[in-house]
Design an enzyme around this catalytic site. Structure first.
Site, PDB file in Angstrom:
ATOM      1  N   ASP A  50       0.847  -1.185   0.000  1.00  0.00           N
ATOM      2  CA  ASP A  50       0.000   0.000   0.000  1.00  0.00           C
ATOM      3  C   ASP A  50       0.885   1.238   0.000  1.00  0.00           C
ATOM      4  OD1 ASP A  50       0.870  -0.719   2.530  1.00  0.00           O
ATOM      5  OD2 ASP A  50      -1.125  -0.886   3.383  1.00  0.00           O
TER       6      ASP A  50
ATOM      7  N   GLU B  61      -5.665   3.216   3.846  1.00  0.00           N
ATOM      8  CA  GLU B  61      -6.100   3.838   5.098  1.00  0.00           C
ATOM      9  C   GLU B  61      -7.586   4.161   5.112  1.00  0.00           C
ATOM     10  OE1 GLU B  61      -4.456   3.899   7.683  1.00  0.00           O
ATOM     11  OE2 GLU B  61      -2.340   3.800   7.117  1.00  0.00           O
TER      12      GLU B  61
END
Length: 412
Positions: free
Chosen positions: A82, A143
């Site tokens: 990520d 997130e």
């Protein structure tokens, strides 16, 4: 006797360009980008993948990057990192601290991208040692829980080879050099809830002419704390956090609205649904008791699924990591309350393994107070802390962990 995957991984990572990778990490750390805005990070990753020989595509699901390296017959292995940062003001005082005000790589995704680049390079240079297809994914917006779903919606597995197995890892607090594996349930589901409380605004000197939504919202916040302590069985694991409370514009104005944002962590769908029902009941009850002109609005926001490792897959990776790093470096953390959107990439129930790499610098760990591991973990900066700063030694160890995991499936 050491396995082919472990032996080959050690060979391929014996001469990693550590200084160059550390420079990449520092550069990414200096320039954090929020979810779905990871343009610079994505470009840096894509550039490195192209130079390593990967068929590289940008803009998947927004800012996602996909690199494909086809190397003969064999399984397709997805490696994921990520890329997004957090709205956290950095307080580490590092020479390479964030140069973007109010934004920081407080969760370590800059380390994840660095690991992915190092592993992609090592596996490309050592392609004569393995056979199959590598699918390297730089994912945006972990997130916020949007990134994996956005990449799938944009045709991730229609435009690129569908993987046979998914592999991912995350930097975590703890003495640098440990590898946390858990077969089965690893991380919890997360659910964001927003509550809008309606009142009747007015002058602070005449509260009797108003219905104060701040007081009502405060009662809601207090009452919400009883859901865990009085409505959920002690044998269940659940967390409810009120992360934001907003109302008003001036000291002497009673506002017309108040907003509450909260986050749930659960390990079963049934408990999550029960908690949401309780939140709706409590919000409506407190609003009715206060005489609010309208019922509050309770809406469900971003969600993250539970992370449940496939036992066979995680067992295979754990064995290889024990060979590469030593059995003493492997431990089972049990289920934790953190969450990830990585399981969304396992569309159609694809098997996956996800693990943690600890990275607290030795001086900080040694200075931490506590009698045991858990006490000391609570005393050092964790993910999302403005002081979170992994040790640079984890650059090499993290690359080695990914390479050895990939070779567990791709090795001859």
């Amino acid at each position: 006797m050491i396995s082919y995957a472990a032996r080959t991984a050690l060979d391929l990572t014996a001469d990693l360009p550590a200084p160059a990778l550390e420079d990449l990490y520092r550069d990414l750390h200096r320039h954090p980008e929020l979810s779905m805005r990871e343009h610079r990070t994505a470009a840096a990753l894509a550039d490195r993948l192209r130079k390593a020989g990967y068929e590289t595509t940008e803009g998947i699901g927004g800012t996602g990057v996909v690199g494909v390296l086809r190397n003969g017959n064999g399984p397709t292995v997805l490696l994921r990192a990520d890329m997004d940062a957090l709205p956290v003001a950095e307080e580490t005082d590092l020479p390479y601290a964030s140069e973007t005000a109010g934004v920081m790589h407080a969760c370590g995704h800059d380390m994840h991208v660095t690991w992915l680049v190092g592993a992609a390079d090592a596996l490309a240079m050592g392609r004569d040692t393995w056979s199959g297809t590598l699918l390297v994914v730089g994912q945006p917006a972990e997130e916020t829980g949007e990134g994996a779903a956005a990449m799938l919606k944009d045709g991730l597995y229609q435009r690129f080879p569908r993987p046979d197995v998914l592999l991912g890892q995350h930097i975590a607090p703890g003495p640098a050099g440990l590898y946390a594996h858990s077969s089965g349930l690893l991380m919890s589901a997360a659910t964001d809830i927003n509550i809008l409380v309606y009142g009747r605004g007015g002058h602070g000197s005449r509260p009797e002419t108003t219905v104060d939504p701040v007081v009502t919202a405060a009662y809601i916040v207090t009452r919400l704390q009883t859901i865990i302590s009085r409505e959920i069985a002690a044998r269940e694991s659940a967390v409810l956090t009120v992360g934001r409370f907003e109302a008003g514009t001036r000291h002497n104005i009673i506002p017309s609205e108040a907003r509450i944002s909260l986050n749930l962590r659960t390990q079963s769908e049934q408990i999550c649904e029960r908690m949401i029902a309780s939140i709706r009941r409590i919000a409506a009850g407190e609003a009715a008791a206060a005489g609010c002109p309208r019922e509050p609005e309770v809406t469900v926001g971003n969600t993250f699924p539970v992370t449940v490792n496939d036992p066979e897959t995680d067992g295979r990776i754990t064995e290889v990591h024990a060979e590469v790093f030593g059995a003493q470096s492997i431990f089972n953390p049990g289920p934790v309350m953190g969450s990830e959107d990585f399981p969304n990439l396992a569309e159609g129930n694809l098997p996956y393994s996800y693990w943690f790499v600890t990275g607290t610098p030795a001086p900080i760990w040694e200075a931490a107070e506590g009698e045991d591991l858990m006490d000391r973990l609570a005393a050092v900066p964790s993910n999302h802390s403005p002081y979170f700063a992994p040790d640079l030694s984890t650059v090499e160890s993290g690359v080695r962990a990914i390479v050895s995991a990939a070779l567990a499936y791709l090795g001859y």
